[in-house]
Design an enzyme around this catalytic site. Structure first.
Site, PDB file in Angstrom:
ATOM      1  N   TYR A   1       0.909  -1.056   0.159  1.00  0.00           N
ATOM      2  CA  TYR A   1       0.043  -0.022   0.088  1.00  0.00           C
ATOM      3  C   TYR A   1       0.784   1.425   0.178  1.00  0.00           C
ATOM      4  CZ  TYR A   1       0.581   1.015   4.825  1.00  0.00           C
ATOM      5  OH  TYR A   1       1.481   1.550   6.252  1.00  0.00           O
TER       6      TYR A   1
ATOM      7  N   LYS B   1       6.469  -2.009   2.088  1.00  0.00           N
ATOM      8  CA  LYS B   1       5.393  -1.408   2.533  1.00  0.00           C
ATOM      9  C   LYS B   1       4.333  -2.268   2.249  1.00  0.00           C
ATOM     10  CE  LYS B   1       3.125   2.991   2.889  1.00  0.00           C
ATOM     11  NZ  LYS B   1       3.653   3.222   4.668  1.00  0.00           N
TER      12      LYS B   1
ATOM     13  N   ARG C   1       8.495   4.349  -4.756  1.00  0.00           N
ATOM     14  CA  ARG C   1       8.478   3.408  -3.430  1.00  0.00           C
ATOM     15  C   ARG C   1       7.612   2.204  -3.748  1.00  0.00           C
ATOM     16  NH1 ARG C   1       7.542   5.189   2.750  1.00  0.00           N
ATOM     17  NH2 ARG C   1       5.562   5.754   1.924  1.00  0.00           N
TER      18      ARG C   1
ATOM     19  N   GLU D   1      11.763   2.458  14.393  1.00  0.00           N
ATOM     20  CA  GLU D   1      10.608   3.543  13.992  1.00  0.00           C
ATOM     21  C   GLU D   1       9.402   3.449  14.762  1.00  0.00           C
ATOM     22  OE1 GLU D   1       9.487   2.313   9.951  1.00  0.00           O
ATOM     23  OE2 GLU D   1       9.560   0.278  10.290  1.00  0.00           O
TER      24      GLU D   1
ATOM     25  N   ARG E   1      -7.155 -20.723  -2.258  1.00  0.00           N
ATOM     26  CA  ARG E   1      -6.092 -20.585  -1.190  1.00  0.00           C
ATOM     27  C   ARG E   1      -4.886 -21.443  -1.425  1.00  0.00           C
ATOM     28  NH1 ARG E   1      -4.675 -21.844   3.745  1.00  0.00           N
ATOM     29  NH2 ARG E   1      -3.977 -20.174   5.156  1.00  0.00           N
TER      30      ARG E   1
END
Length: 284
Positions: free
Chosen positions: A33, A147, A52, A179, A100
């Site tokens: 995301y 991310k 990014r 962070e 799956r």
């Protein structure tokens, strides 16, 4: 007002935007995301976020469904469709839907979703009051530079911080701060030196982080990119976070230890102003 959402090429009311129960983003958190701030209807630091995004997709072997030009057009279009003056655009790309299986599907089509959230960014009230932070162990996986939507533990960390009376969490590994739950951590030493952890797989490569470091160096500040401990942070003259929607926001307390004089610091404030001015001037 019902928002208009972008889903795989279609513009839909948010109540009608549906994703398959077999989507790997839902089943495996197999998705990435990005969040881009919007001020005055324009995109802030967009090209950094777009770059990014491509890096994260490459690391997971997911193809971007749109060209760079088309993706920018969608960002601009969703702002117009939702009359968004200030807030953010959330983008998510999953590997797609398939039965799956832990092995990646070969022919799944990526799922692309964008939606908006209206919220104060430029005049975020937290920039005036500062944040209190609680430190918690960093128990995430070791590819934090990607991310991904694997955000359960950062959510747990933030909830633990709130339970302890703080606003947010800073994550600690081997005695050093990595962070925040959703932001980069910074401190300022007594001599005015900005200290922030260097880039590695241990933390997200923040777009706002990079911009703030460039602005600090351009303003003549010394910048050290290295790990720092909880104790060093508590003894610092200032502390602050950076992220797409927080810009630079001061931290005034860490684990009940007051930072500086307990008020938002002047250097964090200066960097926030510089970032706001320069990024508004270059917004697209």
């Amino acid at each position: 007002m019902t928002r208009t959402v972008y889903l795989n090429g279609a513009w839909l009311p948010e109540t009608e935007a549906k994703v398959s129960v077999f989507d790997r983003g839902f089943l495996f958190a197999d998705a990435i995301y990005e969040v881009t701030a919007v001020i005055g209807g324009k995109l802030i630091d967009y090209y950094g976020h777009a770059a990014r995004l491509q890096r994260s997709l490459s690391e997971l072997g997911i193809a971007c469904p749109l060209s760079e030009e088309a993706l920018l057009d969608v960002h601009r279009d969703i702002v117009l469709r939702n009359h968004l003056d200030e807030g953010l655009i959330y983008l998510q790309i999953s590997r797609g839907a398939d039965d799956r299986d832990f092995a990646y599907p070969v022919k799944a089509e990526p799922t692309l979703v964008l939606f908006t959230q209206a919220k104060p960014v430029l005049n975020n009230p937290r920039s005036q009051t500062g944040l209190s932070i609680a430190t918690v162990p960093d128990w995430r996986w070791e590819r934090r530079d990607i991310k991904t939507v694997q955000l359960l533990y950062p959510s747990m960390a933030k909830m633990e911080a709130i339970r302890r009376g703080a606003d947010d969490a800073w994550l600690v590994e081997d005695g050093f701060i990595t962070e925040g739950s959703a932001a980069t951590a910074h401190i300022v030493k007594a001599d005015g030196t900005l200290v922030t952890r260097g880039l590695s797989n241990a933390l997200l490569h923040g777009i706002t982080r990079a911009s703030i470091i460039d602005l600090a160096r351009g303003a003549g500040m010394t910048v050290e990119e290295r790990p720092f401990s909880v104790e060093e942070a508590q003894e610092a003259a200032e502390a602050f976070i950076t992220s797409a929607t927080n810009f630079a926001t001061s931290v005034i307390k860490i684990d009940d230890v007051v930072i500086g004089d307990g008020k938002p610091g002047p250097i964090a404030g200066k960097l926030r102003r510089l970032y706001s001015e320069t990024r508004l001037a270059s917004a697209i």
